[in-house]
Every structure is written in structure tokens, then in C-alpha cells.
Write a protein that holds these residues in place. Structure first.
Motif, PDB file in Angstrom:
ATOM      1  N   UNK A 216       0.967  -1.306  -0.005  1.00  0.00           N
ATOM      2  CA  UNK A 216       0.226   0.011   0.051  1.00  0.00           C
ATOM      3  C   UNK A 216       0.946   1.324   0.034  1.00  0.00           C
ATOM      4  N   UNK A 217       0.774   2.057  -0.947  1.00  0.00           N
ATOM      5  CA  UNK A 217       1.955   3.154  -1.109  1.00  0.00           C
ATOM      6  C   UNK A 217       1.701   4.105   0.094  1.00  0.00           C
ATOM      7  N   UNK A 218       0.594   4.412   0.468  1.00  0.00           N
ATOM      8  CA  UNK A 218       0.469   5.284   1.599  1.00  0.00           C
ATOM      9  C   UNK A 218       0.721   4.813   3.114  1.00  0.00           C
ATOM     10  N   UNK A 219       0.926   3.337   3.114  1.00  0.00           N
ATOM     11  CA  UNK A 219       1.059   2.813   4.328  1.00  0.00           C
ATOM     12  C   UNK A 219       1.640   1.335   4.158  1.00  0.00           C
ATOM     13  N   UNK A 220       3.190   1.416   4.168  1.00  0.00           N
ATOM     14  CA  UNK A 220       3.850   0.312   3.715  1.00  0.00           C
ATOM     15  C   UNK A 220       4.026  -0.821   4.628  1.00  0.00           C
ATOM     16  N   UNK A 221       3.175  -0.663   6.104  1.00  0.00           N
ATOM     17  CA  UNK A 221       2.976  -1.885   6.793  1.00  0.00           C
ATOM     18  C   UNK A 221       1.968  -2.805   6.231  1.00  0.00           C
ATOM     19  N   UNK A 222       1.255  -2.457   5.170  1.00  0.00           N
ATOM     20  CA  UNK A 222       0.004  -3.211   4.692  1.00  0.00           C
ATOM     21  C   UNK A 222       0.281  -3.551   3.280  1.00  0.00           C
ATOM     22  N   UNK A 223      -0.662  -4.689   2.904  1.00  0.00           N
ATOM     23  CA  UNK A 223      -0.567  -4.963   1.521  1.00  0.00           C
ATOM     24  C   UNK A 223      -2.095  -5.004   1.170  1.00  0.00           C
ATOM     25  N   UNK A 224      -2.431  -4.691  -0.215  1.00  0.00           N
ATOM     26  CA  UNK A 224      -4.020  -4.671  -0.633  1.00  0.00           C
ATOM     27  C   UNK A 224      -4.745  -5.913  -0.322  1.00  0.00           C
ATOM     28  N   UNK A 225      -5.768  -5.659  -0.118  1.00  0.00           N
ATOM     29  CA  UNK A 225      -6.538  -7.137   0.262  1.00  0.00           C
ATOM     30  C   UNK A 225      -6.696  -7.924  -1.057  1.00  0.00           C
ATOM     31  N   UNK A 226      -6.417  -9.061  -1.044  1.00  0.00           N
ATOM     32  CA  UNK A 226      -6.212 -10.029  -2.411  1.00  0.00           C
ATOM     33  C   UNK A 226      -7.392  -9.700  -3.442  1.00  0.00           C
ATOM     34  N   UNK A 227      -8.684  -9.445  -3.117  1.00  0.00           N
ATOM     35  CA  UNK A 227      -9.501  -9.353  -3.780  1.00  0.00           C
ATOM     36  C   UNK A 227      -9.440  -8.010  -4.689  1.00  0.00           C
ATOM     37  N   UNK A 228      -9.201  -7.087  -4.222  1.00  0.00           N
ATOM     38  CA  UNK A 228      -9.102  -5.869  -4.942  1.00  0.00           C
ATOM     39  C   UNK A 228      -8.110  -5.869  -5.967  1.00  0.00           C
ATOM     40  N   UNK A 229      -6.938  -6.555  -5.529  1.00  0.00           N
ATOM     41  CA  UNK A 229      -5.573  -6.748  -6.569  1.00  0.00           C
ATOM     42  C   UNK A 229      -6.214  -7.864  -7.513  1.00  0.00           C
ATOM     43  N   UNK A 230      -7.061  -8.689  -7.439  1.00  0.00           N
ATOM     44  CA  UNK A 230      -7.228  -9.808  -8.396  1.00  0.00           C
ATOM     45  C   UNK A 230      -8.332  -9.172  -9.132  1.00  0.00           C
ATOM     46  N   UNK A 231      -9.353  -8.533  -8.556  1.00  0.00           N
ATOM     47  CA  UNK A 231     -10.589  -7.860  -9.570  1.00  0.00           C
ATOM     48  C   UNK A 231      -9.802  -7.099 -10.571  1.00  0.00           C
ATOM     49  N   UNK A 232      -8.839  -6.308 -10.190  1.00  0.00           N
ATOM     50  CA  UNK A 232      -8.339  -5.043 -10.866  1.00  0.00           C
ATOM     51  C   UNK A 232      -7.608  -5.798 -12.113  1.00  0.00           C
ATOM     52  N   UNK A 233      -7.331  -7.037 -12.081  1.00  0.00           N
ATOM     53  CA  UNK A 233      -6.565  -7.528 -13.214  1.00  0.00           C
ATOM     54  C   UNK A 233      -7.222  -7.271 -14.479  1.00  0.00           C
ATOM     55  N   UNK A 234      -8.753  -7.243 -14.538  1.00  0.00           N
ATOM     56  CA  UNK A 234      -9.496  -7.109 -15.707  1.00  0.00           C
ATOM     57  C   UNK A 234      -9.250  -5.801 -16.283  1.00  0.00           C
ATOM     58  N   UNK A 235      -8.876  -4.775 -15.534  1.00  0.00           N
ATOM     59  CA  UNK A 235      -8.669  -3.334 -15.952  1.00  0.00           C
ATOM     60  C   UNK A 235      -7.142  -3.316 -16.422  1.00  0.00           C
ATOM     61  N   UNK A 236      -6.381  -3.740 -15.428  1.00  0.00           N
ATOM     62  CA  UNK A 236      -4.835  -3.380 -15.438  1.00  0.00           C
ATOM     63  C   UNK A 236      -4.469  -4.043 -16.636  1.00  0.00           C
ATOM     64  N   UNK A 237      -4.921  -5.304 -17.203  1.00  0.00           N
ATOM     65  CA  UNK A 237      -4.157  -6.200 -18.315  1.00  0.00           C
ATOM     66  C   UNK A 237      -4.330  -5.201 -19.644  1.00  0.00           C
ATOM     67  N   UNK A 238      -5.439  -4.526 -19.616  1.00  0.00           N
ATOM     68  CA  UNK A 238      -5.499  -3.806 -21.185  1.00  0.00           C
ATOM     69  C   UNK A 238      -4.344  -2.757 -21.109  1.00  0.00           C
ATOM     70  N   UNK A 239      -3.740  -2.115 -20.270  1.00  0.00           N
ATOM     71  CA  UNK A 239      -2.969  -1.094 -20.301  1.00  0.00           C
ATOM     72  C   UNK A 239      -1.441  -1.607 -20.560  1.00  0.00           C
ATOM     73  N   UNK A 240      -1.242  -3.095 -20.535  1.00  0.00           N
ATOM     74  CA  UNK A 240       0.094  -3.426 -20.710  1.00  0.00           C
ATOM     75  C   UNK A 240       0.298  -4.761 -21.569  1.00  0.00           C
ATOM     76  N   UNK A 241      -1.159  -5.266 -22.027  1.00  0.00           N
ATOM     77  CA  UNK A 241      -0.982  -6.692 -22.629  1.00  0.00           C
ATOM     78  C   UNK A 241      -0.225  -6.539 -23.976  1.00  0.00           C
ATOM     79  N   UNK A 242      -0.475  -5.274 -24.473  1.00  0.00           N
ATOM     80  CA  UNK A 242       0.262  -5.050 -25.803  1.00  0.00           C
ATOM     81  C   UNK A 242       1.355  -4.040 -25.603  1.00  0.00           C
ATOM     82  N   UNK A 243       2.828  -4.292 -25.535  1.00  0.00           N
ATOM     83  CA  UNK A 243       3.987  -3.469 -25.335  1.00  0.00           C
ATOM     84  C   UNK A 243       3.647  -2.280 -26.279  1.00  0.00           C
TER      85      UNK A 243
END
Ligand code: ME8
Length: 502
Positions: A216-243
Motif C-alpha cells: 500500500x503506497x501510503x502505508x507500507x506496513x500493509x498490502x492490498x486485500x487480495x480481492x481488490x488486487x485480483x479484480x483489478x486484473x480485468x482493467x490493468x491487463x489492457x494497459x500493458x498486454x500489448x507493449x
């Protein structure tokens, strides 16, 4: 997203064990939709991948005495290898350990916080480490056990950052009111809506106890709950799937997320709420399918009652597995699978009804017409059963009804089999005066088989390619699936499409 774009996803699978038939099922269904929309000439993106963070993976790695990264690197290979073995035509395979994914997760979730939807608090409640799910009172089985994994839930007390899910109760209710097809089938829509109406509690955005995840950028003692990290894959992939290219504009929002009913809440409640909080458009549809069961229980890694998809493919081929699963387990419902049912469908339907239709048709054209399909118009008796078929299949697949669509096509396979029996070309061949009639029957069989094979291409891609090549008409665009739209010319003999197993 452009009107001609189509974006379909599978869940990203946990790398805590090897893939099983349940994972294959969703991937195959998504592939059918992707291939069908490509047949329609649409701009298609099909995403699958692996979920590598969080407790499910961390605990599995601990059990094996290795690091989560080692476990992920090892097991991701199996999932990555499974997709092509299934004949899946995914355009990208995402791993949540990809650096570009993690950076984008941080960016989006920081925006959620900056938009005022995150706060610090203490979580107190029940939790399933296999689901990575904070269970509400309504989702708990007797004795505080997980209804999915049948294991005791743990009592968590944790100082976290929270996502203000409760603030999205009203916007979610409005979404469901405005978009009656947001979740399919209807029973799942009702289930999601009733969960929302039951009252939404805020949910952890971050975890302090789990150290395997995106920090978590604003609180490095923590990581994001895995479900948010996972769900966001649908969105993030589009930004880097094609170099060098960002596909977000072209494909977001997703057209269809296909998911099993175990993860309904995350996809139909948490996910649209998070997207709204980030100021992003929500997906068009979530289709929630049922479970593959073995002996009445959900097939699952943790229950141990799994069938190995690699073995099924080695024995019967990917197309047969694709066909069997989507035909036998009606998409949207639970259904039992077994080796005996697979063999039964294989023999009766693939080998006898379809495979024999193909080999008989080609053999008769070979024997009676020297391998040249007669260039005459098909029998109008078939029009009633074939007219409007493209539209019917498209409409069903627009609703992700992959079993119902396959059934419509199969009824026509049976229609052609009845046609052969009724017209008995082997009798016509003995009567010189019936030569014209025989031409029509052979042309109709060839053309009907060609049309059905084009329509079956999303379910049986390898078979369709072989058979259409043997019919000398390789075009599998959907528009080719009309009687008379293309012509079968010179045919070639084929090895059996679905050989019998001793
Ligand atoms: O839940 N029948 O991963 P997972 C039908 N990482 N489908 C089945 C099945 C069965 N018996 N078993 C599994 C996760 N599936 C998360 C998802 S998404 C942002 C994160 C399929 O490895 C079905 O699609 O437990 C189910 O939803 C998914 O695999 C769960 O896979």
C-alpha cells in the motif's frame, strides 16, 4: 469501448494447486464467446490468467515449505499451459505478480482513497482463508464453517484500511434497477440484489497480517486485500498486454466477466462498487455459472475430488472435452460430471451423430460423384430448420447461453441425420433416373454439414478447421453459415473426426 469491440474474461485462478476441470470449464466457455464474436468480425479481447497473492497462495506455500513466489512460479506454468491445450484463444495471460499490474493496482486504489472512499479501522469478524473472504453473518454455515470449503472459519481482529462499501448501497441498487441484464442468469441477479438489499458493510481494503501482495503506497506496513488486487486484473491487463499500446479505450468496460457462483459477491457487488469509487465504468455483464460436481460435491482442489483436464485431453482431444463440458453441464446450472457420461456423449453424439454424418457425406460424394460435390441448389425442405439459425445462435450467445446455443446447433445435426435416412442416397444411387435427385441430396448434405461446422467452430475449433478444409470451404466467418452462402467443391477423405476408443 467501440460498439464492435467485445471483451471477455475468466476469473484469474489461484496458483495454490494445479488446474482442474472446473477451471477448464470457465476458460472453455469464455473461449466459445471469444471465437463466436471473432466470427462476427468483431474486435475481440479475451483475457485469462493467475491470481498469485494473498492467503490462499501463502498458506499453500507454507504447507509445501517453499516461498509463495516459488509456488506461484511453479503452478502458474500449469495454468498457462492449460489454455492452449484446451484450444483457448486468449489474447493475453495475466499474472498478478506482473510489475505493470501491481503498479496499476496501486494507482487505482490510491485514487479510491483520494476520492474519499477509504478510512482506517478495526476489522472484527469471521474469515475463510481459502476464499480469502470476510464472511457476513448470512454467509456462514453451522459451527462457523465455510459453506464452500467446509473448513472452520477463523476469527479475525485486524487494524486495516477499509473500503466504504456501505456508501455504494444506493448506487448499486440503481445499477441493478437500470441494468436488468447486468448479472445473468436471472436467479443470480436476484441473489446479488438481495445481498445488496440486505445491507452492505464496509470491507477491508488492505491487510496487515498478510505480507504477500501489492504494498500500500501510503502505508507500507500493509498490502492490498487480495480481492481488490485480483479484480483489478480485468482493467490493468489492457494497459500493458500489448507493449507500447494501451488497449483500455478500445476494450473497457468489459463485455462479459464469466465467473463461478463461488465468487458472485466479489464480481457483482464489490467490483462494481470499487469501479464507481475509482470513477471508472462498470462492466456490461457478469455471467455466473454453476459448479461441476463429482458425487454431489463441488469439484475443488481443497476437497480433493478433481479430474485432471490434461488426462481427458490426452485421451479424447480438446474438442471432445469442450463439447462434453458445455453440453452436459448446462451453463448457469450445477451439473455432475463423470468419465462414463463423457464417454457416452463422445460415442453417441460426437462419433455417431456428427463424425459419421461427416464421413458418410464425404464418402458418398466420393463414391457417387468422384469427390466433386454436385453444384446444385440445396433441398428447400431444409430451409425451415436452417433459416434464421445464425440470428438465433447470436442472440443466445449475446446472453452467454453457450449450452442452449450448442443445443440448437445439435438439433440440426440430428435433422441432417434424419434427412440422410429419409432420402436414402444409397437407394437413389441405384436408379439412373434419380441422378438429379441424388445430386440435390448430396449437395444438401455437404452444404448442411458445412453450415453446421461453421456454427460449431467456437465449440470444436480443431475439428471445424479439419472438416471445412476437407470440404474445400475453409471460411468460418459467421456469415458463411447460411445454406448456399459458400459452395462445397472437391471433397477429401478424412480420418475419423472422433475415433472410437476400445
Ligand atoms: O476464486 N465448477 O480462484 P479459484 C465450475 N482467484 N467452475 C469451477 C469449479 C467447479 N467445481 N471450481 C473452480 C478464485 N471453478 C480467485 C478468482 S477473479 C478476480 C479471482 C472455476 O482458483 C470457476 O470459474 O478458486 C470459479 O469461479 C473459479 O474457477 C475459482 O477459481
Amino acid at each position: 469501448m467501440a460498439a464492435s469491440s467485445f471483451y471477455v474474461t475468466t476469473p484469474i485462478y489461484y496458483v495454490n494447486a494445479a488446474p482442474h476441470l472446473g477451471h477448464a470449464y470457465t476458460t472453455i466457455a469464455a473461449d466459445v464467446l471469444a471465437r463466436h464474436h471473432r466470427q462476427r468480425g468483431q474486435d475481440v479481447f479475451f483475457l485469462t490468467g493467475t491470481d498469485e497473492h494473498g492467503e490462499p497462495v501463502k498458506l499453500a506455500a507454507e504447507r509445501e515449505g517453499i516461498t509463495p513466489a516459488e509456488l506461484a512460479d511453479r503452478n502458474y506454468e500449469h495454468f498457462k499451459a492449460l489454455a492452449p491445450r484446451l484450444g483457448a484463444s486468449n489474447d493475453f495471460f495475466i499474472r498478478t505478480s506482473d510489475a505493470a499490474h501491481m503498479a496499476k493496482v496501486q494507482e487505482v486504489l490510491t485514487r479510491v482513497k483520494d476520492n474519499g472512499h477509504a478510512y482506517e479501522g478495526v476489522y472484527e469478524g469471521w474469515y475463510c482463508p481459502r476464499c480469502a473472504d470476510f464472511k457476513t453473518e448470512r454467509e456462514i454455515d453451522p459451527g462457523n464453517t465455510c459453506p464452500i470449503h467446509k473448513i472452520p472459519l477463523t476469527r479475525e481482529h485486524e487494524h486495516n484500511w477499509f473500503f466504504r462499501l456501505s456508501a455504494f448501497q444506493e448506487p448499486l441498487e440503481r445499477l441493478f434497477a437500470d441494468r436488468p441484464d447486468f448479472v445473468r442468469p436471472q436467479a443470480r441477479f436476484n441473489e446479488a440484489l438481495s445481498f445488496i438489499r440486505g445491507g452492505l458493510q464496509d470491507v477491508s481494503l488492505t491487510r496487515r497480517k498478510v505480507d504477500w501482495g501489492v504494498s500500500v503506497p501510503w502505508d507500507p506496513s500493509q498490502v492490498f486485500y487480495v480481492w481488490w488486487d485480483a479484480l483489478l486484473n480485468y482493467y490493468t491487463a489492457l494497459s500493458y498486454a500489448r507493449p507500447g499500446e494501451d488497449l483500455t479505450e478500445r476494450f473497457w468496460p468489459a463485455t462479459f466477466h464469466l465467473v463461478g457462483k463461488d465468487i458472485l459477491k466479489f464480481h457483482t457487488v464489490y467490483w462494481p462498487a470499487l469501479l464507481m469509487a475509482a470513477g471508472l465504468p462498470v462492466p456490461e455483464h457478469v455471467f455466473v455459472h454453476g459448479f461441476l460436481l463429482m458425487e454431489g460435491e463441488k469439484m475443488s482442489k481443497s476437497l480433493g475430488n478433481v479430474l485432471d483436464p490434461f488426462e481427458a485431453i490426452d485421451r479424447y482431444g480438446a474438442d471432445a472435452l469442450r463439447y462434453y463440458l458445455l453440453r452436459d453441464v448446462s451453463f448457469g446450472q450445477d451439473g455432475s460430471v463423470s468419465a462414463a457420461a463423457f464417454e457416452g456423449r463422445y460415442e453417441r453424439e460426437l462419433a455417431n451423430e456428427y463424425g459419421n454424418l461427416a464421413s458418410r457425406t464425404i464418402a458418398m460424394i466420393d463414391r457417387y460423384r468422384g469427390g466433386e460435390a454436385p453444384q446444385v441448389r440445396h433441398d428447400p425442405a431444409l430451409d425451415e430448420d436452417f433459416d434464421g439459425l445464425i440470428e438465433q445462435i447470436s442472440e443466445l450467445l449475446d446472453r452467454a447461453e453457450v449450452t442452449a446455443a450448442l443445443d440448437q446447433i445439435w438439433q440440426r445435426v440430428r435433422r441432417l441425420n434424419r434427412y440422410v435416412e429419409e432420402r436414402a442416397p444409397w437407394k437413389l444411387a441405384k436408379d439412373a433416373a434419380a441422378a438429379g435427385e441424388l445430386d440435390v441430396v448430396l449437395a444438401s448434405l455437404a452444404e448442411g454439414l458445412r453450415v453446421l461446422t461453421v456454427l460449431l467452430q467456437p465449440w470444436l475449433p480443431q475439428t471445424a478447421q479439419r472438416l471445412l478444409a476437407a470440404l474445400g470451404a475453409p471460411d468460418h466467418a459467421l456469415e458463411a453459415a447460411r445454406l448456399g452462402a459458400r459452395r462445397v467443391g472437391r471433397v477429401e477423405r478424412l480420418e475419423p473426426l472422433f475415433p472410437k476408443h476400445g
